[in-house]
Scaffold this motif. Structure first.
Motif, PDB file in Angstrom:
ATOM      1  N   GLY A 329       0.791  -1.241   0.160  1.00  0.00           N
ATOM      2  CA  GLY A 329       0.092  -0.101  -0.098  1.00  0.00           C
ATOM      3  C   GLY A 329       0.827   1.317  -0.273  1.00  0.00           C
ATOM      4  N   PHE A 330       0.310   2.242  -0.547  1.00  0.00           N
ATOM      5  CA  PHE A 330       1.076   3.627  -0.685  1.00  0.00           C
ATOM      6  C   PHE A 330       0.256   4.583  -0.313  1.00  0.00           C
ATOM      7  CE2 PHE A 330       4.172   6.264  -1.638  1.00  0.00           C
ATOM      8  CZ  PHE A 330       4.072   7.169  -2.785  1.00  0.00           C
ATOM      9  N   VAL A 331       0.738   5.446   0.476  1.00  0.00           N
ATOM     10  CA  VAL A 331       0.136   6.747   0.685  1.00  0.00           C
ATOM     11  C   VAL A 331       1.088   7.927   0.308  1.00  0.00           C
ATOM     12  CG1 VAL A 331      -1.064   8.250   2.508  1.00  0.00           C
ATOM     13  CG2 VAL A 331      -1.240   5.971   2.656  1.00  0.00           C
ATOM     14  N   LYS A 399      -7.731  10.018   5.471  1.00  0.00           N
ATOM     15  CA  LYS A 399      -8.458   8.874   5.980  1.00  0.00           C
ATOM     16  C   LYS A 399      -8.789   7.829   4.902  1.00  0.00           C
ATOM     17  CE  LYS A 399     -11.064  10.889   9.225  1.00  0.00           C
ATOM     18  NZ  LYS A 399     -12.041  10.837  10.299  1.00  0.00           N
ATOM     19  N   PHE A 400      -9.178   8.348   3.827  1.00  0.00           N
ATOM     20  CA  PHE A 400     -10.069   7.472   2.870  1.00  0.00           C
ATOM     21  C   PHE A 400      -9.022   6.672   2.143  1.00  0.00           C
ATOM     22  CE2 PHE A 400     -12.654   5.589  -0.366  1.00  0.00           C
ATOM     23  CZ  PHE A 400     -12.025   5.751  -1.524  1.00  0.00           C
ATOM     24  N   PRO A 410      -2.658  -5.381   2.953  1.00  0.00           N
ATOM     25  CA  PRO A 410      -1.228  -5.621   2.309  1.00  0.00           C
ATOM     26  C   PRO A 410      -0.166  -6.049   3.333  1.00  0.00           C
ATOM     27  CG  PRO A 410      -1.808  -3.073   2.968  1.00  0.00           C
ATOM     28  CD  PRO A 410      -3.090  -3.842   3.478  1.00  0.00           C
ATOM     29  N   GLU A 411       0.788  -6.526   3.105  1.00  0.00           N
ATOM     30  CA  GLU A 411       1.749  -6.868   3.653  1.00  0.00           C
ATOM     31  C   GLU A 411       2.876  -5.651   4.284  1.00  0.00           C
ATOM     32  OE1 GLU A 411       2.097 -11.123   1.907  1.00  0.00           O
ATOM     33  OE2 GLU A 411       1.755  -9.408   0.723  1.00  0.00           O
ATOM     34  N   LEU A 412       2.923  -4.726   3.324  1.00  0.00           N
ATOM     35  CA  LEU A 412       3.570  -3.533   3.543  1.00  0.00           C
ATOM     36  C   LEU A 412       2.746  -2.343   3.111  1.00  0.00           C
ATOM     37  CD1 LEU A 412       6.322  -2.230   3.832  1.00  0.00           C
ATOM     38  CD2 LEU A 412       6.972  -2.560   1.446  1.00  0.00           C
ATOM     39  N   LEU A 413       2.862  -1.372   4.089  1.00  0.00           N
ATOM     40  CA  LEU A 413       2.444   0.098   3.845  1.00  0.00           C
ATOM     41  C   LEU A 413       3.495   0.995   3.960  1.00  0.00           C
ATOM     42  CD1 LEU A 413      -0.259   1.546   3.508  1.00  0.00           C
ATOM     43  CD2 LEU A 413      -0.151   2.092   6.102  1.00  0.00           C
ATOM     44  N   VAL A 414       3.676   1.738   2.875  1.00  0.00           N
ATOM     45  CA  VAL A 414       4.516   2.989   2.832  1.00  0.00           C
ATOM     46  C   VAL A 414       3.753   4.228   2.963  1.00  0.00           C
ATOM     47  CG1 VAL A 414       6.229   3.885   1.476  1.00  0.00           C
ATOM     48  CG2 VAL A 414       6.010   1.353   1.376  1.00  0.00           C
ATOM     49  N   ALA A 415       4.079   5.217   3.651  1.00  0.00           N
ATOM     50  CA  ALA A 415       3.594   6.365   4.062  1.00  0.00           C
ATOM     51  C   ALA A 415       4.286   7.555   3.968  1.00  0.00           C
ATOM     52  CB  ALA A 415       2.638   6.476   5.097  1.00  0.00           C
ATOM     53  N   GLU A 416       4.000   8.623   3.162  1.00  0.00           N
ATOM     54  CA  GLU A 416       4.867   9.750   3.291  1.00  0.00           C
ATOM     55  C   GLU A 416       4.059  11.230   3.706  1.00  0.00           C
ATOM     56  OE1 GLU A 416       5.432  10.798  -0.842  1.00  0.00           O
ATOM     57  OE2 GLU A 416       7.427  10.954  -0.729  1.00  0.00           O
ATOM     58  N   ASN A 417       4.765  11.422   4.956  1.00  0.00           N
ATOM     59  CA  ASN A 417       4.126  12.704   5.468  1.00  0.00           C
ATOM     60  C   ASN A 417       2.435  12.532   5.668  1.00  0.00           C
ATOM     61  OD1 ASN A 417       5.870  14.543   6.396  1.00  0.00           O
ATOM     62  ND2 ASN A 417       6.388  15.063   4.213  1.00  0.00           N
ATOM     63  N   PRO A 418       2.007  11.399   6.350  1.00  0.00           N
ATOM     64  CA  PRO A 418       0.636  11.001   6.302  1.00  0.00           C
ATOM     65  C   PRO A 418      -0.243  11.934   7.008  1.00  0.00           C
ATOM     66  CG  PRO A 418       1.694   9.511   7.820  1.00  0.00           C
ATOM     67  CD  PRO A 418       2.961  10.272   7.125  1.00  0.00           C
ATOM     68  N   VAL A 419       0.160  12.923   7.896  1.00  0.00           N
ATOM     69  CA  VAL A 419      -0.452  13.678   8.646  1.00  0.00           C
ATOM     70  C   VAL A 419      -0.401  15.004   8.329  1.00  0.00           C
ATOM     71  CG1 VAL A 419      -0.911  12.264  10.441  1.00  0.00           C
ATOM     72  CG2 VAL A 419       1.040  13.899  10.778  1.00  0.00           C
ATOM     73  N   ARG A 420       0.166  15.307   7.163  1.00  0.00           N
ATOM     74  CA  ARG A 420       0.669  16.686   6.878  1.00  0.00           C
ATOM     75  C   ARG A 420      -0.560  17.356   6.316  1.00  0.00           C
ATOM     76  NH1 ARG A 420       4.354  17.609   3.359  1.00  0.00           N
ATOM     77  NH2 ARG A 420       4.962  19.700   2.279  1.00  0.00           N
ATOM     78  N   ALA A 427      -5.406  14.030  12.258  1.00  0.00           N
ATOM     79  CA  ALA A 427      -4.014  13.414  12.393  1.00  0.00           C
ATOM     80  C   ALA A 427      -3.901  12.101  13.522  1.00  0.00           C
ATOM     81  CB  ALA A 427      -3.227  14.590  12.719  1.00  0.00           C
ATOM     82  N   ALA A 428      -4.655  12.418  14.608  1.00  0.00           N
ATOM     83  CA  ALA A 428      -4.595  11.317  15.490  1.00  0.00           C
ATOM     84  C   ALA A 428      -5.374   9.997  15.073  1.00  0.00           C
ATOM     85  CB  ALA A 428      -5.301  11.929  16.759  1.00  0.00           C
TER      86      ALA A 428
END
Lengths: 487, 302, 348
Positions: A329-331, A399-400, A410-420, A427-428
């Motif tokens: 997964g990618f955020v 959130k969506f 997913p087995e792997l989730l990659v997130a980039e500045n997810p609460v920016r 954010a919480a």
């Protein structure tokens, strides 16, 4: 110099781009004849503020004074005429043209002959005066990055800039070139000119600058002479580590490590480059395990952008090997550009995730119910799966996206500045979702420019610096030092 | 092949190339500013019609003035949509071409009633230069042409000098390479593009004017016959420089004139082959290595 | 360039008013009898069953097919303005097959002709698609050049290898009755091609809405960056395939012209159809079902204008002005939102 008006004075500057607030009543006072460093993380607003000062954009509120005079620039031409020069982070050069032509750009006159000889002489003369030597007839496309940097400066000097603004000038320079640049800037200031240096490299800034101003989330959070500041205070202002001095309560080790298991993804001697071809990752070896949150810290340009994308399977490395699980997964950071299509419905955006590999018919009914489930589980405030994404608030959109990526187990989730850019509640909620995913055994890699949130959530921390990725202890001091290359 | 036949072929080549060169020289300035004007076809036919209308009252001189004015007006509409409203260049250009063809066709029918009787406009015949036109082989081709062709002998080098040797030409090229870099240097890309498009309109109008006033001597619906699109190909083949464009226009003129030569020589080549040659040339040129690198970097971007 | 079908049609009232106003302007300005002109227009387009079935719908058939071709390409961001050349290729191929097989039964011949048209149109577009993919050639210029080459190709063929046996007229022989698309209603000229067009529109709508491939095309057209990053879609491949499909549909449109309308190939057999189709597609906001409506609309316009010229002497070429104004109007309305979106990012 105390009596003369500030070379540059920006007060109460506010600037919005659509719904985003880039600058929020920011201020900046640059004393005449000083070397002023403007610090801030990615997105803090420093480039926006200086573009304003250079006339490239206009503010929504606030006053700008140059040399004590209130200014309303209509374009860069006005700023240039007033003696302001800017050296841009992304060079504003024309690769197909020569050095001399780039320097001559913008001078007036319809039929005035562009005297090649005169322009070339100018370049040579400036070179000998300032030590910034360039071949006037060389094509910019053939120049090294350091030489292009010099050209950007020469361009400003050729227009008699007395206030020189430089945006992240050393981002692409070798340490030696950076040192030469700073020496030159120091001499420039000593000759009664003014320099504003935009940078996130606080060590360099503290070493060379007279005054420091720190921006964070569009606001001015610190402004003082360099002599009266130490690294610690600046890092705190920069990254918002409000309780850097207090020991952070750490979750008990067993709850964190309970489901930590097999290696889910690995990088082996991976090198990767950015869109311009500059190498940002060098020979990186890394493992990510199930049930952990790996926090990635790094200042802008240190390589985490490429690291994230390689781990998400969205970018192929230049060399080395990457082992990824079947479901990733990618955020991404820019959700409006890279994760969502705002004109389409939520259901269609859910379907987006698998669009690359799906065959045959689209099972819309099934997709709709899956979307409804995502909305429910994430407590997302939306009218239904058929509403368009652009009706959702930023927090709900994020959130969506997260819900969508996690929904496929997913087995792997990659997130980039997810609460920016999210409000506190959203954010919480996002961070809580990540914790839950971790507890369920998902391997999570998360990059954040905000040290606070990283330290709260992550089990392990790696820091990107100079193309390398270094594991560090998960305490604020260690991370802060690694960020500036002190480790 | 006799000298005479070849000489006549050259003369026809230069003659056919003239309206193409006018249109293409205008378009090269426009594209150097980063804009593709597919509406050039409409501009040319508007110029032809403007020449028809204006020359009726004022002779050849007024005719050219009318041609240029008509071209500028149509180009201004293109400029409004592309520069001010930031709309896609290609679709706008297509619409402008359709508009030009439709407007001129309609107005022609309305104003000049049935359109069955051919109108005759005053024409500017060839101005034969005394001694030079006697030069063997090329004399007639170069020095027995109408004045509009001679004007090109001045316009081409002047444009080349202006584009590469003046600060304004530098600004133009900068806008086409990188509008943001130009803006950072204090240049206004919007203003530069507007002027470039209007200049293209003037030259395109002049192209239509030469068709009517220096060549055919009358107006016919759709007489631009795709020249606007050919001009775009000429700019590509000429690699966006005035001298290259002039040479390329000559090449296209020769390709069209080839049909006469092959008839005179009794070659068994279908005339369509010579008409097709320029377009094939363009495709090859476009695909050729380095073709894209010669184009202004920001060409076609909104 | 990305184009989005927002799903909302341009208010038909606005279009109708604009068209009517221009029409009246032209008629009155030219000194024609307004009443006679308007009644001729009405009678020629939709005012009688004959007009509707033999004039309007016949003209609408290729407009719908080629309009679908253009709309499909634009939806994916492919600026295919080479529909004119692609339909000529299709028209030629269909006639060639039709002339080559007069002894074949209709059930084989007709599909063969249409398939030939599809293949030829796809191949013609394929040249430009290949140049785009392998050499980065702007499809705008390459498809334009190919249009002109196709025109010359037709000119050569109808004066050469495919010319009718007496070698007098620049056209092919007429197609044998078995090679012609059957008419749908005796006494009227509307033919099977219309059903093909309607079927294609429905199929495209279905593909776009119900299949993964159609979904991918919509994604690429809406946001290539999200398609790549969010959906891991192979954008280049999608674009190439859409390009070919667009050519195929245009070729089919051309095939219906020669096998259902003119029964022969000659120069200017298409009379600018490929460019009108752009207006058809844009007015329909690229939606396949709406193309049916706009195709009929433009068919009616042209039929009415032809009648107006025939009966009242008003030059029919003014329709080109209408089409241009429609395009500009759609552009102005649809993209004014985009322009302000660009402006708000702060880049000049």
């Amino acid at each position: 110099m105390i009596d003369s008006p500030p070379a540059l004075s920006a007060r109460g500057i506010t600037k919005r781009f659509g719904r985003t607030v880039a600058l929020d009543s920011a201020t900046l006072e640059v004393r005449q004849g000083t070397f002023h460093a403007l610090l801030g993380e990615n997105g803090a607003g420093k480039t926006t503020l200086m573009r304003l000062a250079f006339g490239m954009i206009r503010s929504d509120a606030g006053e700008l004074r140059v040399g004590g005079v209130l200014r309303h620039w209509r374009s860069s031409a006005d700023a240039i005429a007033a003696g302001v020069g800017m050296v841009h982070q992304h060079f504003m050069l024309i690769p197909a043209m020569t050095v001399a032509e780039n320097v001559a750009l913008g001078t007036r006159g319809f039929l005035s002959a562009f005297d090649r000889r005169a322009a070339a002489d100018r370049v040579t003369r400036l070179g000998s005066e300032t030590g910034l030597v360039l071949d006037p007839d060389a094509r910019v496309a053939d120049l090294s990055v350091g030489a292009q940097q010099r050209l950007e400066i020469v361009k400003a000097l050729a227009r008699d800039a007395r206030l020189l603004i430089l945006d992240e000038p050393t981002a692409v320079l070798s340490p030696l070139e950076a040192h030469e640049l700073y020496s030159w800037l120091r001499r420039f200031v000593d000759r009664s000119h003014t320099v504003v240096l935009i940078t996130h490299k606080l060590r360099e800034a503290l070493a060379v600058a007279d005054d420091i101003t720190v921006l964070r989330r569009g606001k001015t959070v610190l402004s003082n002479t360099a002599r009266d500041l130490n690294e610690h205070q600046v890092v705190g202002a920069l990254l918002g580590g409000t309780a850097l001095d207090e020991p952070r309560p750490v979750e008990p080790a067993d709850t964190r490590r309970r489901n930590r298991g097999a290696v889910v993804a690995s990088l082996s001697r991976v090198s990767a480059a950015d869109a311009a071809g500059v190498t940002r990752l060098r020979d990186v070896t890394l493992e990510v395990r199930a049930g952990e949150i790996l926090g990635v810290a790094g200042v802008e340009g240190a390589g985490q952008h490429q690291l994230i994308r390689v781990l998400a399977g969205r970018q192929r490395p230049v060399s080395g090997s990457v082992a990824l699980p079947a479901r990733v997964g990618f955020v991404p950071e820019d959700r409006l550009r890279d994760a969502l299509i705002t004109s389409m419905t939520l259901t269609e955006n859910l379907a987006l995730k698998e669009a690359g590999t799906r065959r045959g018919r689209m099972p819309w009914a099934e997709l709709r119910s899956r979307t409804t489930a995502v909305l429910r589980n994430g407590e997302i405030n939306a009218l239904g799966p058929e509403t368009a994404v652009d009706t959702l608030s930023g927090g709900n959109q994020q959130k969506f996206v997260l819900g969508r990526e996690l929904e496929g187990a997913p087995e792997l989730l990659v997130a980039e500045n997810p609460v920016r850019g999210l409000d506190i509640r959203a954010a919480a909620q996002v961070l809580e979702s990540l914790r839950l995913a971790r507890a369920a055994g998902v391997a999570i890699v998360m990059h954040s420019a905000d040290l606070d949130e990283l330290l709260v959530v992550a089990d392990r921390i790696v820091v990107c610096f100079g193309g390398r990725v270094i594991a560090v202890a998960a305490d604020p001091q260690s991370v802060a030092r690694a960020l500036v290359g002190a480790l | 092949m006799t000298i005479d036949a070849f000489s006549a072929f050259l003369e026809a080549s230069v003659r056919t190339a003239t309206p193409l060169a006018y249109a293409a020289l205008g378009e090269v300035v426009v594209e150097r500013a980063g804009v593709i004007n597919i509406g050039l076809e409409g501009v040319i036919i508007a110029g032809a019609f403007g020449a028809l209308v204006a020359s009726a009252s004022g002779g050849v001189g007024a005719g050219f003035a009318g041609a240029i004015l008509a071209g500028v007006i149509l180009a201004a509409s293109f400029s409004f949509f592309v520069v001010v409203m930031r709309v896609d260049q290609i679709i706008t250009g297509t619409a402008v071409s359709m508009l030009g063809l439709g407007l001129t066709g309609t107005l022609y029918r309305l104003v000049y009633s049935s359109g069955s009787a051919t109108l005759h406009t005053p024409t500017a015949g060839p101005l034969i230069v005394p001694a030079l036109s006697q030069i063997p082989v090329v004399g007639k081709a170069l020095f027995a042409q109408p004045a509009s062709t001679y004007a090109l002998y001045v316009i081409v080098p002047a444009l080349a000098w202006w584009m590469f040797r003046t600060t304004a030409g530098l600004a133009l090229r900068a806008v086409g390479e990188s509008p943001s870099a130009a803006a950072a240097a204090g240049i206004s890309p919007a203003r530069v593009r507007t002027w470039a498009i209007l200049f293209g309109g003037a030259m395109g109008g002049a192209s239509g004017g030469t068709l009517v006033l220096s060549q055919v001597g009358t107006f016919a619906e759709g007489m631009s016959a795709g020249r606007g699109f050919i001009a775009i190909a000429i700019v590509v083949l000429g690699r966006w420089t005035p001298l290259g464009v002039a040479g390329s226009a000559l090449l296209f003129g020769a390709a069209s004139a080839l049909q006469y030569l092959s008839q005179a020589m009794g070659w068994d080549v279908p005339y369509q082959a010579s008409l097709v040659l320029p377009y094939l040339l363009t495709l090859v040129a476009l695909a050729g290595a380095g073709a894209r690198s010669a184009a202004p970097a920001a060409l076609g971007e909104t | 360039m990305t184009m989005r079908a927002t799903g909302r049609l341009v208010p038909p009232a606005a279009i109708a008013v604009g068209v009517f106003a221009t029409l009246v302007l032209v008629v009155v300005g030219g000194g024609f009898d307004l009443g006679a002109a308007l009644s001729a227009f009405w009678r020629g387009s939709v005012g009688s069953p004959y007009a509707l079935l033999s004039a309007t719908l016949v003209r609408a058939t290729p407009l719908i097919l080629v309009g679908l071709a253009v709309a499909s390409a634009f939806r994916a961001g492919v600026l295919n303005i080479g529909a004119e050349g692609q339909l000529l290729a299709g028209a030629t191929a269909a006639v060639a097959v039709g002339l080559a097989g007069p002894t074949w039964p209709g059930a084989i011949l007709l599909p063969a002709e249409l398939l030939a048209g599809i293949a030829a149109g796809a191949a013609w577009a394929g040249v430009a698609a290949f140049l785009k993919r392998s050499f980065g050639v702007l499809e705008v210029i390459s498809t334009l050049m190919l249009n002109f080459i196709a025109v010359q190709g037709v000119s050569y063929l109808v004066r050469g290898p495919l010319q009718e046996p007496t070698h007098v007229y620049p056209q092919t022989s007429a197609l044998a009755p078995v090679a012609r698309l059957p008419m749908l209603i005796p006494g009227h000229r509307v033919h099977l091609g219309l059903l093909v067009a309607l079927a294609l529109a429905l199929v495209l709508r279905w593909v776009s809405g119900a299949t993964a491939a159609g979904f991918r095309v919509r994604l690429v057209g809406a946001s290539p960056s999200a398609a790549v990053m969010g959906g891991q879609v192979k954008v280049k491949r999608v674009v190439f395939r859409v390009f070919l499909a667009s050519g195929a549909m245009a070729g089919l449109g051309g095939a219906t012209v020669t096998t259902g309308q003119t029964y022969a190939l000659f120069e200017d057999v298409s009379s600018g159809l490929g460019y009108t189709a752009i207006a058809v597609a844009l007015l329909a906001r690229l939606d396949p079902l709406a193309v049916i409506g706009t195709g009929i609309f433009f068919g009616a316009l042209e039929a009415g204008a032809a009648a107006m010229q025939r009966d009242a002497g008003v030059p029919s070429v003014f329709v080109a002005i209408l089409e241009a104004l429609v395009v500009l109007g759609v552009l102005a309305m649809g993209f004014s939102r985009r322009a302000s979106a660009v402006a708000s990012t702060g880049i000049e």
